[in-house]
Scaffold this active site. Sequence first.
Site, PDB file in Angstrom:
ATOM      1  N   GLY A   1      -8.593   1.933  -3.635  1.00  0.00           N
ATOM      2  CA  GLY A   1      -8.604   2.312  -2.234  1.00  0.00           C
ATOM      3  C   GLY A   1      -7.912   3.640  -1.999  1.00  0.00           C
ATOM      4  O   GLY A   1      -7.322   4.246  -2.902  1.00  0.00           O
TER       5      GLY A   1
ATOM      6  N   ASP B   1       0.007 -12.771   4.927  1.00  0.00           N
ATOM      7  CA  ASP B   1       1.417 -13.120   4.729  1.00  0.00           C
ATOM      8  C   ASP B   1       1.975 -12.285   3.578  1.00  0.00           C
ATOM      9  O   ASP B   1       1.241 -11.855   2.681  1.00  0.00           O
ATOM     10  CB  ASP B   1       1.532 -14.606   4.409  1.00  0.00           C
ATOM     11  CG  ASP B   1       2.959 -15.113   4.471  1.00  0.00           C
ATOM     12  OD1 ASP B   1       3.814 -14.420   5.060  1.00  0.00           O
ATOM     13  OD2 ASP B   1       3.219 -16.223   3.951  1.00  0.00           O
TER      14      ASP B   1
ATOM     15  N   ALA C   1      -3.467   0.256  -7.066  1.00  0.00           N
ATOM     16  CA  ALA C   1      -4.504  -0.540  -6.416  1.00  0.00           C
ATOM     17  C   ALA C   1      -5.658   0.360  -5.988  1.00  0.00           C
ATOM     18  O   ALA C   1      -5.463   1.544  -5.687  1.00  0.00           O
ATOM     19  CB  ALA C   1      -3.922  -1.267  -5.202  1.00  0.00           C
TER      20      ALA C   1
ATOM     21  N   LYS D   1      -5.152   6.127  -0.970  1.00  0.00           N
ATOM     22  CA  LYS D   1      -3.693   6.047  -1.002  1.00  0.00           C
ATOM     23  C   LYS D   1      -3.129   6.087   0.412  1.00  0.00           C
ATOM     24  O   LYS D   1      -3.558   6.885   1.250  1.00  0.00           O
ATOM     25  CB  LYS D   1      -3.115   7.206  -1.820  1.00  0.00           C
ATOM     26  CG  LYS D   1      -3.408   7.116  -3.313  1.00  0.00           C
ATOM     27  CD  LYS D   1      -2.769   8.282  -4.061  1.00  0.00           C
ATOM     28  CE  LYS D   1      -3.080   8.206  -5.546  1.00  0.00           C
ATOM     29  NZ  LYS D   1      -2.465   9.334  -6.294  1.00  0.00           N
ATOM     30  N   GLY D   2      -2.154   5.211   0.685  1.00  0.00           N
ATOM     31  CA  GLY D   2      -1.546   5.157   2.000  1.00  0.00           C
ATOM     32  C   GLY D   2      -0.525   6.252   2.213  1.00  0.00           C
ATOM     33  O   GLY D   2       0.024   6.809   1.252  1.00  0.00           O
ATOM     34  N   MET D   3      -0.263   6.553   3.462  1.00  0.00           N
ATOM     35  CA  MET D   3       0.737   7.560   3.806  1.00  0.00           C
ATOM     36  C   MET D   3       2.138   6.971   3.859  1.00  0.00           C
ATOM     37  O   MET D   3       3.127   7.696   3.804  1.00  0.00           O
ATOM     38  CB  MET D   3       0.385   8.198   5.148  1.00  0.00           C
ATOM     39  CG  MET D   3      -0.854   9.072   5.106  1.00  0.00           C
ATOM     40  SD  MET D   3      -1.178   9.923   6.676  1.00  0.00           S
ATOM     41  CE  MET D   3      -1.850   8.574   7.631  1.00  0.00           C
TER      42      MET D   3
END
Length: 513
Positions: free
Chosen positions: A255, A309, A253, A257-259
Amino acid sequence: MALEKELSPEITDYEFWHDTKLQYSNRISNRKDKELAETFFNSVLRKISPESGIDENLMYVHEGYDTCDLHTNENLYHSYPSSWGLQKIIRKIIEDFDFGTQYFNKEEDIQLLVKAIREVILTRYEPTKDTITQVLKSVFYRNKAAYLIGRTMIGGKWMPFIIPFLHNENGIYVDTMIFDPKIMAHMFSFSRSYFMVQTEIPSQMVSFLNAVISHKQIHELYNAIGFNKHGKTEFYRDFLNHLDQSKDQFVLAEGIKGMVMTVFTLPSYNIVFKMIKDHFEPPKNMTRQEVKEKYKLVSQHDRVGRMADTHEFEYFSIPIDRVSPELLQELKNTVNSLLIINDEFLIIKHLYTERKMIPLNIYLDNCDHEDAKYAVEEYGNSILQLAQANIFPGDMMTKNFGVTRQKRVIFYDYDEIEFLTDMNFRWKPKAENYEQIYAATPWYDIAKNDVFPEDFKRFMIGRADVKQHFFDYHKDLFNPDHWNEIQNRIRKGELLHAFPYPKEIRFRPEEPA
C-alpha cells in the site's frame, strides 16, 4: 507509581521477581480465572520495568487459557433435552431469560423461533434421544441488543445459534435467529466492540464459544467477551508460536506509505504492525501523543463493525535475522527513536498490532467489476455507519480503508478522526462574480472544522467503471443536510443501532409498533 516506591530497591532485582513469581503462582493455583491473574502479574511487571524484555523465568509467557483446570460448572448453561419437543424447548428458553420487562408479543416470538428452527435445522436433521440443546446462562449485551448464544447436538455435531433480542417502548422482542457461522463470526469480529457479559470462569466460556464459533482464535474470543488484556496475552503467545513455526522475514506492508505511521508485516501472519513516525509529512501537524489519543478513543468507542481493534505494545522484540534489510532501513529512516537494535533482537519501544487487510485502493485496482461495485457500496456504508456512531473519519481516501476476507470494508487510519458532532457540514457558497469564479483559493471563510461534502466526489473513487455507481448509490454522502440530520439525531440522545447481521434476516422488517 506507589508500587515502585514500595518495592524500591528490589524493583530491579532479578531474584526478587523470580521468587515473587513462584510465590504468586502458588497463591493463584486454585483460582478459576488463573489465566487472568497471570496476565495481571505480567502487566504489573511490564509497567514497572518495560525495558526488561520477555523472560520466562519472570513472566507467564507460554502458559495459556487451556492450562487452567476446566472446572465442572453447572451454572455455565441451561440444557434442554429433545424429549421435550421443540415447542416446549423454545418456551422454556424464553422463560429462563427474564429481562425484567414486558414482551411485545411473546407467543409470536416463540412461533417465529420454532418456524426458523424447522426451516433451517429440522429439514436436514432428525432429532434423536441424544439430541440436546445448550444455551449459555450469561446474556451477551452490546449497544441496544441482548444475545443468547447456544448450540444443539444434532446430526453428530454441534449446530450453533444466536438469538438477538431488542427492546423499544412496546417491550422486548426477538429480532431473528442466526445459524450462519459467517454471520456469527462477524458478530465476534475484530471490528466490533466488546460484549458486556458476566462469567465466573472465563476459560470455560471461551471453550464453549470456541466450539460454537470454531474459526475464531482464542485471543479474539477473550477480546470479544471483554477480557482484552488477556486477549493481548493470548495474541502474543500465538505470535511467538508462529515465529517458531515460520521462516519468512518481516517486510513493509503493501500500500501507499502513510504520512503518520510506518506499517510492516510478516507475510505468513495475518497481522500488521504500526509505528508512529518520528516526523510527520505535511499537511499533518499533530503530535505523537495526539495520535496515541486517537487510537485510545477508537479502543473505547463503539466500532460498529467498521473500525479495526488494536493492541498496544511497548518494547516489542523481533529476532533481528527475521527483519528484511529494506524494512530495517525504512524503520531507521522513519521511526529511529523507537528502535533498540542488538545482535539478537530488534526491540520496538512502542507499536500497535492490527488485523491485516487488503487496502481498498489496491483491491479496487485488481478486482472484477462486480466486486468493485460491491466494494464501493461497502466503502460508503462504512463511512455512514461510522457517522451514526458519532465518528467522522477525517481522511476518507480509499488507502485508509481495508477489505476483509468476507469483502467487508473497514476503516483503519485513525490520526484524523473526530466526533461527528464537532464538525460543521456546509454547502459551498455559490460564486457571484468573475473574481470569485476564478479565484486561486477559496474566497469564502473556512473554519477549522468546516466540511464541504460536495467536495468528496473529487477524491473518493478513482476507478472509472464504478465511479458513477458510487455517486448514485451513496448520493447522501455528498449532501450536507444528510450529515446535519445525523448530527441532530445524535445530539438529541438517539442511539443509532448498527445491526451486526443482515437486515433481511430479521423476523420483522421494521420495529414492532
